[in-house]
Scaffold this motif. Structure first.
Motif, PDB file in Angstrom:
ATOM      1  N   TYR A  26       0.840  -1.197   0.000  1.00 15.46           N
ATOM      2  CA  TYR A  26       0.000   0.000   0.000  1.00 15.46           C
ATOM      3  C   TYR A  26       0.875   1.247   0.000  1.00 15.46           C
ATOM      4  O   TYR A  26       0.692   2.163  -0.807  1.00 15.46           O
ATOM      5  CB  TYR A  26      -0.889  -0.065   1.248  1.00 15.46           C
ATOM      6  N   LEU A  27       1.879   1.239   0.874  1.00  9.26           N
ATOM      7  CA  LEU A  27       2.806   2.373   0.930  1.00  9.26           C
ATOM      8  C   LEU A  27       3.563   2.536  -0.386  1.00  9.26           C
ATOM      9  O   LEU A  27       3.626   3.633  -0.955  1.00  9.26           O
ATOM     10  CB  LEU A  27       3.828   2.151   2.048  1.00  9.26           C
ATOM     11  N   ALA A  28       4.121   1.428  -0.892  1.00  9.48           N
ATOM     12  CA  ALA A  28       4.975   1.510  -2.086  1.00  9.48           C
ATOM     13  C   ALA A  28       4.169   1.926  -3.311  1.00  9.48           C
ATOM     14  O   ALA A  28       4.597   2.786  -4.082  1.00  9.48           O
ATOM     15  CB  ALA A  28       5.663   0.167  -2.329  1.00  9.48           C
ATOM     16  N   LEU A  29       2.979   1.327  -3.472  1.00  2.48           N
ATOM     17  CA  LEU A  29       2.176   1.642  -4.664  1.00  2.48           C
ATOM     18  C   LEU A  29       1.671   3.083  -4.631  1.00  2.48           C
ATOM     19  O   LEU A  29       1.805   3.815  -5.613  1.00  2.48           O
ATOM     20  CB  LEU A  29       0.987   0.678  -4.784  1.00  2.48           C
ATOM     21  N   GLY A  35       4.272   9.847  -6.543  1.00  2.00           N
ATOM     22  CA  GLY A  35       5.595  10.203  -7.056  1.00  2.00           C
ATOM     23  C   GLY A  35       5.546  10.517  -8.545  1.00  2.00           C
ATOM     24  O   GLY A  35       6.189  11.452  -9.013  1.00  2.00           O
ATOM     25  N   VAL A  36       4.758   9.723  -9.284  1.00  3.76           N
ATOM     26  CA  VAL A  36       4.633   9.965 -10.731  1.00  3.76           C
ATOM     27  C   VAL A  36       4.005  11.340 -10.966  1.00  3.76           C
ATOM     28  O   VAL A  36       4.460  12.104 -11.816  1.00  3.76           O
ATOM     29  CB  VAL A  36       3.799   8.853 -11.411  1.00  3.76           C
ATOM     30  N   ILE A  37       2.976  11.670 -10.186  1.00  2.75           N
ATOM     31  CA  ILE A  37       2.311  12.965 -10.363  1.00  2.75           C
ATOM     32  C   ILE A  37       3.266  14.114 -10.055  1.00  2.75           C
ATOM     33  O   ILE A  37       3.438  15.051 -10.845  1.00  2.75           O
ATOM     34  CB  ILE A  37       1.048  13.047  -9.477  1.00  2.75           C
ATOM     35  N   ILE A  38       3.949  14.017  -8.895  1.00  2.18           N
ATOM     36  CA  ILE A  38       4.900  15.071  -8.521  1.00  2.18           C
ATOM     37  C   ILE A  38       6.033  15.137  -9.541  1.00  2.18           C
ATOM     38  O   ILE A  38       6.406  16.219 -10.021  1.00  2.18           O
ATOM     39  CB  ILE A  38       5.481  14.799  -7.107  1.00  2.18           C
ATOM     40  N   PHE A 115       7.648   9.271   1.367  1.00  2.85           N
ATOM     41  CA  PHE A 115       8.038   8.434   0.226  1.00  2.85           C
ATOM     42  C   PHE A 115       7.514   8.997  -1.089  1.00  2.85           C
ATOM     43  O   PHE A 115       8.158   8.855  -2.123  1.00  2.85           O
ATOM     44  CB  PHE A 115       7.580   6.985   0.441  1.00  2.85           C
ATOM     45  N   SER A 116       6.347   9.644  -1.054  1.00  6.80           N
ATOM     46  CA  SER A 116       5.841  10.264  -2.278  1.00  6.80           C
ATOM     47  C   SER A 116       6.765  11.393  -2.724  1.00  6.80           C
ATOM     48  O   SER A 116       7.135  11.494  -3.899  1.00  6.80           O
ATOM     49  CB  SER A 116       4.433  10.837  -2.065  1.00  6.80           C
ATOM     50  N   LEU A 117       7.129  12.261  -1.761  1.00  9.00           N
ATOM     51  CA  LEU A 117       8.025  13.370  -2.090  1.00  9.00           C
ATOM     52  C   LEU A 117       9.358  12.844  -2.584  1.00  9.00           C
ATOM     53  O   LEU A 117       9.921  13.340  -3.560  1.00  9.00           O
ATOM     54  CB  LEU A 117       8.245  14.252  -0.861  1.00  9.00           C
TER      55      LEU A 117
END
Lengths: 243, 258
Positions: A26-29, A35-38, A115-117
């Motif tokens: 869940y975290l990784a996906l 991440g792709v959006i940013i 992780f997203s950033l």
């Protein structure tokens, strides 16, 4: 005296630890998705050299690449509540923080934000090269018939860049699965978190770390297989098209 | 009608165009000729601002757009009145043949998808490719790709169609096809500017030859007269050299074509 390895214990705990795979995935996906959006936003800012934002984007990518994820995780974990509380106090909205206390935000959210950033910073480079690999002649052709830049991006550039980026996105996701093991540092009970908890209860650390490495390894092999198949399919459709 | 006045273009210190003016009236076909590196392609790319001219103005559709003050809105205005056929075809690889022709109609001209599709199929028929409508560009030969490029440009119904060396990336046996196709569609087009090295084609297709060397117009002459006897020494020299090159190694595709 040297303890014998307890194989039954090891096996039993592979299963116990595996129960937390959904948290890790869940975290990784989600982190890779955001991440792709940013990353896409940053790539576009840098490619189109949008003034002001351009320097902010460069600084951001440089910071993400120049500091350890663990440090970023702590910065978000301690920094975000502080910023929210300080802002609320300055704006005279202390009442809001009584009902909604930033210190009660679930640690999973902090991990997800970090992780997203983090993946956004790295993916911006991947996506930038995927976008820049789209043939310039096609962009000129689109301009020559009067398409606006935003429509060219949407209709011509991004669809082709997405295909170029898929293999690298697979690698990023696999990297992210392993990076999320740091989330335990802010009290997220994922695969690694569960392993550490069992380890400290039973003091059989070696067995637990063998178990947890087997879980991560299997997970990554599975993901590699999935992306391998996806890539092969993609190449096949391209070859069919070329014939 | 499109009018270029005093178009100049420099890349760094290199002055590629040194003040070029010409007026292409509706119904006219201009061929721009000249030695390699004379600025022919750059001139064509300045017309639709794929290269922004360093100085000069372009008049089209009742508006005069100056290179120094042109806004992105002006540039779109100009691009909506011109269309271009490229040396390397530059088809959209992610779209089918029909998709390539339709995109300008649905996206720029805001045409209804069904109408745009019908119009695209009509144009593909015009260039002899109605049987390839659902193919992707990578499945086509160079000549077929270029004919799609022509259909895509025609769809925009431009005041002026710009063709930038449309056959120079093609295998010799495919050149004839594309030249025939251009001559066939010429009747539907308001006006054209063609940059080409194909002498026979220029002679048959064009009304006027603009001979350019070193970034300036050396002469602008009616086509038949140009090939009979050009008025400048440089053009005469250019023609002699080209003819020698073309005639000696037996028969060239262009002579077969014309």
């Amino acid at each position: 005296m040297q303890k014998e390895l307890d194989w039954a214990f090891l096996w039993k705990n592979i299963i116990a630890i595996s129960a937390k795979i959904p948290v890790t995935m869940y975290l990784a996906l989600l982190a890779t998705f955001f991440g792709v959006i940013i990353g896409l936003l940053i790539a576009i800012i840098r490619i189109y050299k949008i003034p002001a934002l351009r320097w902010a984007a460069s600084a951001y990518v440089s910071f993400i690449r120049g500091t350890p994820v663990l440090v970023q995780l702590y910065l978000v974990y301690y920094g975000v509540p502080w910023v929210l509380l300080t802002a609320a106090a300055k704006l005279g909205m202390a009442g809001v923080t009584e009902r909604f206390n930033p210190n009660n935000i679930s640690p999973v959210i902090f991990a997800l934000v970090t992780f997203s950033l983090n993946s956004g910073g790295y993916l911006s480079e991947t996506l930038r090269s995927a976008i820049e690999s789209v043939d310039r002649g096609q962009i000129e052709a689109a301009r020559s018939i009067g398409l606006r830049e935003s429509r060219i991006l949407l209709k011509i550039v991004l669809p082709q860049a997405a295909l170029n980026a898929i293999p690298n996105l697979g690698n990023s996701l696999i990297g992210m699965v392993k990076d999320t093991s740091l989330a335990f540092s802010v009290m997220v009970i994922d695969v690694m978190g569960e392993a550490k908890l069992i380890g400290s209860k039973t003091l059989r650390y070696l067995e637990i770390y063998i178990a947890v490495s087997i879980v991560y390894w299997s997970l990554c092999i599975l993901l590699e297989l999935i992306f391998g198949v996806a890539e092969k399919r993609m190449k096949m459709t391209r070859r069919e098209l070329a014939e | 009608m499109i009018r270029l006045s005093g178009i100049e273009k420099s890349f760094g210190n290199k002055r590629v165009l040194r003040g070029i003016s010409m007026t292409v009236e509706t119904g006219r076909i201009f061929a721009v000729m000249g030695p390699s590196g004379s600025g022919k392609s750059t001139l064509l790319r300045c017309v639709n601002f794929l290269e922004r001219p360093t100085r000069g103005a372009i008049e089209a559709g009742g508006r005069t757009i100056d290179a120094n003050t042109a806004t992105s809105r002006d540039i779109l205005f100009l691009r909506n009145r011109t269309a271009m056929v490229f040396q390397q075809f530059n088809l959209f690889q992610n779209l089918t043949v029909t998709g390539n022709v339709m995109l300008g109609l649905t996206d720029v001209k805001k045409m209804n998808r069904r109408v745009a599709r019908e119009e695209s199929l009509r144009l593909l028929d015009r260039v002899g490719l109605s049987d390839k409508a659902d193919y992707y560009p990578s499945q086509l030969s160079g000549g077929q790709q270029q004919r799609v490029g022509i259909a895509r440009a025609l769809a925009m119904k431009p005041d002026v169609l710009l063709l930038d060396e449309p056959t120079s990336a093609l295998d010799p046996e495919l050149i004839e096809d594309v030249l025939r196709c251009i001559i066939n569609v010429a009747a539907d087009v308001n006006s054209m500017i063609i940059v080409t090295h194909e002498l026979g084609f220029a002679r048959e297709a064009a009304n006027t030859i603009v001979f350019i060397d070193d970034g300036v117009v050396i002469e602008e002459t009616e086509a038949q007269a140009f090939f009979r006897s050009p008025s400048s020494e440089r053009a005469e020299c250019f023609l002699k050299n080209s003819l020698r090159r073309h005639i000696n190694p037996s028969e060239t595709p262009l002579e077969r074509a014309i």
